[in-house]
Write a protein that holds these residues in place. Structure first.
Motif, PDB file in Angstrom:
ATOM      1  N   PHE A   1     -58.468  14.056-132.486  1.00 19.39           N
ATOM      2  CA  PHE A   1     -57.240  13.975-132.780  1.00 19.39           C
ATOM      3  C   PHE A   1     -56.876  14.545-133.721  1.00 19.39           C
ATOM      4  CE2 PHE A   1     -58.367  10.035-130.567  1.00 19.39           C
ATOM      5  CZ  PHE A   1     -57.724   9.825-129.090  1.00 19.39           C
ATOM      6  N   LYS A   2     -56.293  15.762-133.357  1.00 18.08           N
ATOM      7  CA  LYS A   2     -55.640  16.622-134.327  1.00 18.08           C
ATOM      8  C   LYS A   2     -54.120  17.090-134.471  1.00 18.08           C
ATOM      9  CE  LYS A   2     -60.015  19.304-135.893  1.00 18.08           C
ATOM     10  NZ  LYS A   2     -60.682  20.245-135.439  1.00 18.08           N
ATOM     11  N   GLY A   3     -53.428  17.414-135.324  1.00 14.59           N
ATOM     12  CA  GLY A   3     -51.756  17.774-135.544  1.00 14.59           C
ATOM     13  C   GLY A   3     -50.567  17.042-135.521  1.00 14.59           C
ATOM     14  N   ILE A   4     -51.187  15.604-134.856  1.00  9.09           N
ATOM     15  CA  ILE A   4     -50.633  14.609-133.645  1.00  9.09           C
ATOM     16  C   ILE A   4     -49.683  14.087-134.974  1.00  9.09           C
ATOM     17  CG2 ILE A   4     -52.175  14.042-132.535  1.00  9.09           C
ATOM     18  CD1 ILE A   4     -52.787  11.652-133.577  1.00  9.09           C
ATOM     19  N   ASP A   5     -49.205  14.264-136.263  1.00  4.94           N
ATOM     20  CA  ASP A   5     -48.357  13.775-136.908  1.00  4.94           C
ATOM     21  C   ASP A   5     -47.397  14.800-136.774  1.00  4.94           C
ATOM     22  OD1 ASP A   5     -49.283  11.470-137.276  1.00  4.94           O
ATOM     23  OD2 ASP A   5     -50.318  11.910-139.130  1.00  4.94           O
ATOM     24  N   THR A   6     -47.696  16.189-136.629  1.00  5.21           N
ATOM     25  CA  THR A   6     -46.474  17.248-136.572  1.00  5.21           C
ATOM     26  C   THR A   6     -45.714  16.948-135.684  1.00  5.21           C
ATOM     27  OG1 THR A   6     -47.519  18.112-134.323  1.00  5.21           O
ATOM     28  CG2 THR A   6     -48.141  18.544-136.351  1.00  5.21           C
ATOM     29  N   PRO A   7     -43.981  17.578-136.189  1.00  3.27           N
ATOM     30  CA  PRO A   7     -43.158  17.668-135.660  1.00  3.27           C
ATOM     31  C   PRO A   7     -42.976  17.992-133.593  1.00  3.27           C
ATOM     32  CG  PRO A   7     -42.639  18.304-137.403  1.00  3.27           C
ATOM     33  CD  PRO A   7     -43.932  18.792-137.125  1.00  3.27           C
ATOM     34  N   ALA A   8     -44.371  18.610-133.446  1.00 10.45           N
ATOM     35  CA  ALA A   8     -44.132  19.335-132.111  1.00 10.45           C
ATOM     36  C   ALA A   8     -44.699  18.186-130.955  1.00 10.45           C
ATOM     37  CB  ALA A   8     -45.065  20.474-131.875  1.00 10.45           C
ATOM     38  N   ALA A   9     -46.225  18.029-132.464  1.00  8.85           N
ATOM     39  CA  ALA A   9     -45.843  16.325-131.061  1.00  8.85           C
ATOM     40  C   ALA A   9     -45.906  15.824-131.562  1.00  8.85           C
ATOM     41  CB  ALA A   9     -47.657  15.839-132.091  1.00  8.85           C
ATOM     42  N   LYS A  10     -44.740  15.092-132.507  1.00  7.96           N
ATOM     43  CA  LYS A  10     -44.029  13.747-131.686  1.00  7.96           C
ATOM     44  C   LYS A  10     -43.010  14.123-130.081  1.00  7.96           C
ATOM     45  CE  LYS A  10     -44.098  12.320-136.156  1.00  7.96           C
ATOM     46  NZ  LYS A  10     -43.770  12.035-137.998  1.00  7.96           N
ATOM     47  N   VAL A  11     -42.820  14.992-130.639  1.00  3.59           N
ATOM     48  CA  VAL A  11     -42.162  15.847-128.968  1.00  3.59           C
ATOM     49  C   VAL A  11     -43.032  15.425-127.479  1.00  3.59           C
ATOM     50  CG1 VAL A  11     -40.824  17.489-127.111  1.00  3.59           C
ATOM     51  CG2 VAL A  11     -39.958  17.276-129.777  1.00  3.59           C
ATOM     52  N   VAL A  12     -44.058  15.587-127.859  1.00  2.00           N
ATOM     53  CA  VAL A  12     -44.898  14.918-126.921  1.00  2.00           C
ATOM     54  C   VAL A  12     -45.218  13.904-126.576  1.00  2.00           C
ATOM     55  CG1 VAL A  12     -47.137  15.490-125.810  1.00  2.00           C
ATOM     56  CG2 VAL A  12     -46.370  17.503-126.700  1.00  2.00           C
ATOM     57  N   LEU A  13     -44.981  12.769-127.746  1.00  2.98           N
ATOM     58  CA  LEU A  13     -45.252  11.653-127.319  1.00  2.98           C
ATOM     59  C   LEU A  13     -43.956  10.873-126.877  1.00  2.98           C
ATOM     60  CD1 LEU A  13     -47.521  11.120-131.411  1.00  2.98           C
ATOM     61  CD2 LEU A  13     -48.028  11.200-128.298  1.00  2.98           C
ATOM     62  N   ALA A  14     -43.154  11.762-127.271  1.00  3.11           N
ATOM     63  CA  ALA A  14     -41.835  10.889-126.766  1.00  3.11           C
ATOM     64  C   ALA A  14     -41.263  10.565-125.277  1.00  3.11           C
ATOM     65  CB  ALA A  14     -40.538  11.533-128.222  1.00  3.11           C
ATOM     66  N   PHE A  15     -41.752  11.918-124.885  1.00  4.97           N
ATOM     67  CA  PHE A  15     -41.809  12.627-123.706  1.00  4.97           C
ATOM     68  C   PHE A  15     -42.707  11.668-122.569  1.00  4.97           C
ATOM     69  CE2 PHE A  15     -43.992  15.425-120.097  1.00  4.97           C
ATOM     70  CZ  PHE A  15     -42.274  15.358-118.989  1.00  4.97           C
ATOM     71  N   HIS A  16     -44.238  11.156-123.137  1.00  6.90           N
ATOM     72  CA  HIS A  16     -44.563  10.625-122.542  1.00  6.90           C
ATOM     73  C   HIS A  16     -44.647   9.067-122.814  1.00  6.90           C
ATOM     74  CE1 HIS A  16     -49.035  12.737-122.705  1.00  6.90           C
ATOM     75  NE2 HIS A  16     -48.255  13.392-122.445  1.00  6.90           N
ATOM     76  N   GLN A  17     -44.047   8.707-124.146  1.00  2.36           N
ATOM     77  CA  GLN A  17     -43.074   7.481-124.338  1.00  2.36           C
ATOM     78  C   GLN A  17     -42.054   7.223-122.686  1.00  2.36           C
ATOM     79  OE1 GLN A  17     -43.703   4.616-126.146  1.00  2.36           O
ATOM     80  NE2 GLN A  17     -42.698   3.227-126.195  1.00  2.36           N
ATOM     81  N   ALA A  18     -40.882   8.300-123.101  1.00  2.00           N
ATOM     82  CA  ALA A  18     -40.253   8.590-122.042  1.00  2.00           C
ATOM     83  C   ALA A  18     -40.304   8.011-120.707  1.00  2.00           C
ATOM     84  CB  ALA A  18     -38.997   9.787-122.533  1.00  2.00           C
ATOM     85  N   LEU A  19     -41.164   8.741-120.058  1.00  2.00           N
ATOM     86  CA  LEU A  19     -42.370   8.739-119.210  1.00  2.00           C
ATOM     87  C   LEU A  19     -43.023   7.199-118.309  1.00  2.00           C
ATOM     88  CD1 LEU A  19     -43.538  12.196-118.483  1.00  2.00           C
ATOM     89  CD2 LEU A  19     -41.507  11.231-117.036  1.00  2.00           C
ATOM     90  N   GLU A  20     -43.400   6.623-119.404  1.00  2.00           N
ATOM     91  CA  GLU A  20     -43.531   5.420-119.638  1.00  2.00           C
ATOM     92  C   GLU A  20     -42.887   4.400-119.324  1.00  2.00           C
ATOM     93  OE1 GLU A  20     -46.993   5.364-122.223  1.00  2.00           O
ATOM     94  OE2 GLU A  20     -48.018   6.311-121.679  1.00  2.00           O
TER      95      GLU A  20
END
Length: 156
Positions: free
Chosen positions: A33-52
């Motif tokens: 798990f690297k770079g997951i606190d970056t603004p770009a990673a937060k977009v990926v995580l928001a996308f996943h959360q929205a789909l779920e």
């Protein structure tokens, strides 16, 4: 054209380093798990959360208008195409599944970011038991100060 070539090379580099980590590194728990606190990673995580959670508007907001999505031998060539077709079935499918992220690395190079992850998914969908690992690669681009997902490749 030059930027597209650079993006392709970055994806290949991330895919290679991801594959090396996925095949038996002595320190397999380190660096997954690297770079997951970056603004770009937060977009990926928001996308996943929205789909779920079935939040179509939030999911759509994370995508660049001209996103390309590769999955199962098919391609969708815009955020609107995905939002009006496959997104809804992805949301229904994910609602019936439990997914755990096994590793996730995000690398940022200027206005481009690459997210590579591996997950374990299991559950029952349409009466069929599912239990598999999947891979996801996303390329993000900073547009007008905001990170947007430009490309997604899903496989399992």
């Amino acid at each position: 054209m030059k930027m597209k070539i650079i993006n392709i090379l970055l994806v290949l580099l991330m895919t290679f380093s991801f594959a090396v980590n996925a095949h038996g590194d002595k320190n397999k728990d380190k660096g997954l798990f690297k770079g997951i606190d970056t603004p770009a990673a937060k977009v990926v995580l928001a996308f996943h959360q929205a789909l779920e959670t079935g939040n179509k508007e939030l999911a759509r907001a994370q995508l660049a208008d001209d996103v390309t999505i590769y999955e199962g031998g098919r391609v969708e060539r815009s955020a609107d195409e995905y939002a009006h077709h496959h997104m809804l079935s992805d949301m229904k499918y994910l609602a019936s599944m439990k997914s755990e992220t096994l590793e996730h690395q995000v690398t940022i190079l200027g206005n481009t970011a690459i997210s590579a992850s591996r997950s374990h998914t299991k559950g029952t969908n349409k009466g069929k038991e599912r239990d598999y690992q999947s891979m996801e690669t996303m390329v993000l681009e900073k547009q007008n100060g905001d990170w947007k997902i430009k490309h997604i490749h899903w496989s399992h």
